[in-house]
Design a protein around this motif. Structure first.
Motif, PDB file in Angstrom:
ATOM      1  N   GLY A  84      52.180  72.160  38.179  1.00 31.26           N
ATOM      2  CA  GLY A  84      52.456  72.538  39.559  1.00 31.26           C
ATOM      3  C   GLY A  84      52.689  71.348  40.467  1.00 31.26           C
ATOM      4  O   GLY A  84      52.748  71.491  41.685  1.00 31.26           O
ATOM      5  N   MET A  85      52.812  70.162  39.875  1.00 29.64           N
ATOM      6  CA  MET A  85      53.055  68.946  40.649  1.00 29.64           C
ATOM      7  C   MET A  85      54.090  68.089  39.935  1.00 29.64           C
ATOM      8  O   MET A  85      54.130  68.061  38.712  1.00 29.64           O
ATOM      9  CB  MET A  85      51.777  68.109  40.774  1.00 29.64           C
ATOM     10  CG  MET A  85      50.676  68.738  41.580  1.00 29.64           C
ATOM     11  SD  MET A  85      49.312  67.591  41.884  1.00 29.64           S
ATOM     12  CE  MET A  85      48.669  67.333  40.239  1.00 29.64           C
ATOM     13  N   THR A  86      54.885  67.383  40.716  1.00 32.61           N
ATOM     14  CA  THR A  86      55.819  66.437  40.116  1.00 32.61           C
ATOM     15  C   THR A  86      55.052  65.195  39.696  1.00 32.61           C
ATOM     16  O   THR A  86      53.906  64.976  40.114  1.00 32.61           O
ATOM     17  CB  THR A  86      56.927  66.035  41.109  1.00 32.61           C
ATOM     18  OG1 THR A  86      56.332  65.354  42.217  1.00 32.61           O
ATOM     19  CG2 THR A  86      57.705  67.251  41.591  1.00 32.61           C
ATOM     20  N   PHE A  87      55.678  64.356  38.886  1.00 32.75           N
ATOM     21  CA  PHE A  87      55.040  63.128  38.423  1.00 32.75           C
ATOM     22  C   PHE A  87      54.680  62.238  39.611  1.00 32.75           C
ATOM     23  O   PHE A  87      53.609  61.641  39.649  1.00 32.75           O
ATOM     24  CB  PHE A  87      55.965  62.382  37.450  1.00 32.75           C
ATOM     25  CG  PHE A  87      55.368  61.119  36.909  1.00 32.75           C
ATOM     26  CD1 PHE A  87      54.357  61.171  35.967  1.00 32.75           C
ATOM     27  CD2 PHE A  87      55.793  59.884  37.353  1.00 32.75           C
ATOM     28  CE1 PHE A  87      53.787  60.008  35.464  1.00 32.75           C
ATOM     29  CE2 PHE A  87      55.232  58.719  36.861  1.00 32.75           C
ATOM     30  CZ  PHE A  87      54.223  58.777  35.917  1.00 32.75           C
ATOM     31  N   ASP A  88      55.576  62.150  40.589  1.00 38.82           N
ATOM     32  CA  ASP A  88      55.302  61.337  41.775  1.00 38.82           C
ATOM     33  C   ASP A  88      54.090  61.863  42.540  1.00 38.82           C
ATOM     34  O   ASP A  88      53.289  61.088  43.054  1.00 38.82           O
ATOM     35  CB  ASP A  88      56.521  61.283  42.692  1.00 38.82           C
ATOM     36  CG  ASP A  88      57.638  60.441  42.119  1.00 38.82           C
ATOM     37  OD1 ASP A  88      57.366  59.613  41.227  1.00 38.82           O
ATOM     38  OD2 ASP A  88      58.791  60.607  42.556  1.00 38.82           O
ATOM     39  N   GLU A  89      53.952  63.180  42.610  1.00 36.92           N
ATOM     40  CA  GLU A  89      52.785  63.758  43.277  1.00 36.92           C
ATOM     41  C   GLU A  89      51.507  63.471  42.490  1.00 36.92           C
ATOM     42  O   GLU A  89      50.462  63.202  43.077  1.00 36.92           O
ATOM     43  CB  GLU A  89      52.959  65.264  43.455  1.00 36.92           C
ATOM     44  CG  GLU A  89      54.024  65.641  44.443  1.00 36.92           C
ATOM     45  CD  GLU A  89      54.335  67.132  44.439  1.00 36.92           C
ATOM     46  OE1 GLU A  89      54.847  67.603  45.455  1.00 36.92           O
ATOM     47  OE2 GLU A  89      54.074  67.811  43.428  1.00 36.92           O
ATOM     48  N   MET A  90      51.591  63.513  41.149  1.00 36.06           N
ATOM     49  CA  MET A  90      50.424  63.258  40.308  1.00 36.06           C
ATOM     50  C   MET A  90      49.935  61.820  40.448  1.00 36.06           C
ATOM     51  O   MET A  90      48.741  61.562  40.467  1.00 36.06           O
ATOM     52  CB  MET A  90      50.741  63.531  38.839  1.00 36.06           C
ATOM     53  CG  MET A  90      50.813  64.983  38.462  1.00 36.06           C
ATOM     54  SD  MET A  90      51.046  65.159  36.691  1.00 36.06           S
ATOM     55  CE  MET A  90      52.715  65.761  36.634  1.00 36.06           C
ATOM     56  N   THR A  91      50.882  60.877  40.515  1.00 35.57           N
ATOM     57  CA  THR A  91      50.517  59.460  40.544  1.00 35.57           C
ATOM     58  C   THR A  91      50.330  58.925  41.946  1.00 35.57           C
ATOM     59  O   THR A  91      49.891  57.792  42.120  1.00 35.57           O
ATOM     60  CB  THR A  91      51.601  58.622  39.834  1.00 35.57           C
ATOM     61  OG1 THR A  91      52.842  58.796  40.513  1.00 35.57           O
ATOM     62  CG2 THR A  91      51.723  59.008  38.375  1.00 35.57           C
ATOM     63  N   GLY A  92      50.703  59.717  42.941  1.00 36.81           N
ATOM     64  CA  GLY A  92      50.573  59.264  44.319  1.00 36.81           C
ATOM     65  C   GLY A  92      51.733  58.405  44.774  1.00 36.81           C
ATOM     66  O   GLY A  92      51.702  57.830  45.864  1.00 36.81           O
ATOM     67  N   ALA A  93      52.765  58.292  43.961  1.00 40.90           N
ATOM     68  CA  ALA A  93      53.902  57.437  44.302  1.00 40.90           C
ATOM     69  C   ALA A  93      54.688  57.962  45.495  1.00 40.90           C
ATOM     70  O   ALA A  93      55.369  57.193  46.171  1.00 40.90           O
ATOM     71  CB  ALA A  93      54.835  57.291  43.103  1.00 40.90           C
ATOM     72  N   ASP A  94      54.579  59.237  45.799  1.00 41.99           N
ATOM     73  CA  ASP A  94      55.351  59.790  46.909  1.00 41.99           C
ATOM     74  C   ASP A  94      54.644  59.629  48.252  1.00 41.99           C
ATOM     75  O   ASP A  94      55.181  59.974  49.285  1.00 41.99           O
ATOM     76  CB  ASP A  94      55.660  61.268  46.657  1.00 41.99           C
ATOM     77  CG  ASP A  94      54.417  62.140  46.632  1.00 41.99           C
ATOM     78  OD1 ASP A  94      53.321  61.595  46.433  1.00 41.99           O
ATOM     79  OD2 ASP A  94      54.563  63.360  46.816  1.00 41.99           O
ATOM     80  N   GLN A  95      53.443  59.044  48.265  1.00 43.14           N
ATOM     81  CA  GLN A  95      52.737  58.909  49.530  1.00 43.14           C
ATOM     82  C   GLN A  95      52.914  57.545  50.189  1.00 43.14           C
ATOM     83  O   GLN A  95      52.440  57.322  51.289  1.00 43.14           O
ATOM     84  CB  GLN A  95      51.248  59.211  49.338  1.00 43.14           C
ATOM     85  CG  GLN A  95      50.545  58.284  48.385  1.00 43.14           C
ATOM     86  CD  GLN A  95      49.103  58.699  48.158  1.00 43.14           C
ATOM     87  OE1 GLN A  95      48.489  59.274  49.033  1.00 43.14           O
ATOM     88  NE2 GLN A  95      48.576  58.415  46.987  1.00 43.14           N
TER      89      GLN A  95
END
Length: 107
Positions: A84-95
């Motif tokens: 239910g999350m993209t890889f960027d959301e999982m790793t926090g890279a999108d923040q």
């Protein structure tokens, strides 16, 4: 398209499918299904069709074919869909804000 679009499309397709699916068979498919039915002796032919869908799905996952199509159409992978999350959301890279490479090392 996004993970949310994929989730919405899957739910829509699931609803449209319902519990039964009329399927037309060509000559080759009918012949192969008859051979499988005779050989495997399932209680109902429906069981063979369910197994076929499971096998096709498993093969698509294992070979990466499903990920290829998901990435092409929705820019996500099957693992991202499951979590239910993209890889960027999982790793926090999108923040984090994007880096300006020209000014990156200027003091």
């Amino acid at each position: 398209m996004t993970l949310e679009d994929l989730t919405d499309d899957v739910h829509e397709s699931y609803t449209e499918l319902g519990d039964e699916l009329p399927v037309s068979l060509d000559r080759e498919t009918r012949n192969e299904l008859a051979l499988l039915q005779t050989t495997l002796e399932p209680e109902e032919t429906d069981e063979l069709v369910r197994r076929a869908v499971h096998m096709l799905f498993q093969t698509a996952v294992e070979t990466g074919n499903l990920d290829f199509h998901l990435r092409s159409g929705y820019d996500v992978t099957y693992d991202e869909y499951l979590s239910g999350m993209t890889f960027d959301e999982m790793t926090g890279a999108d923040q984090y804000p994007t880096m300006d490479d020209e000014r990156r090392y200027q003091f």
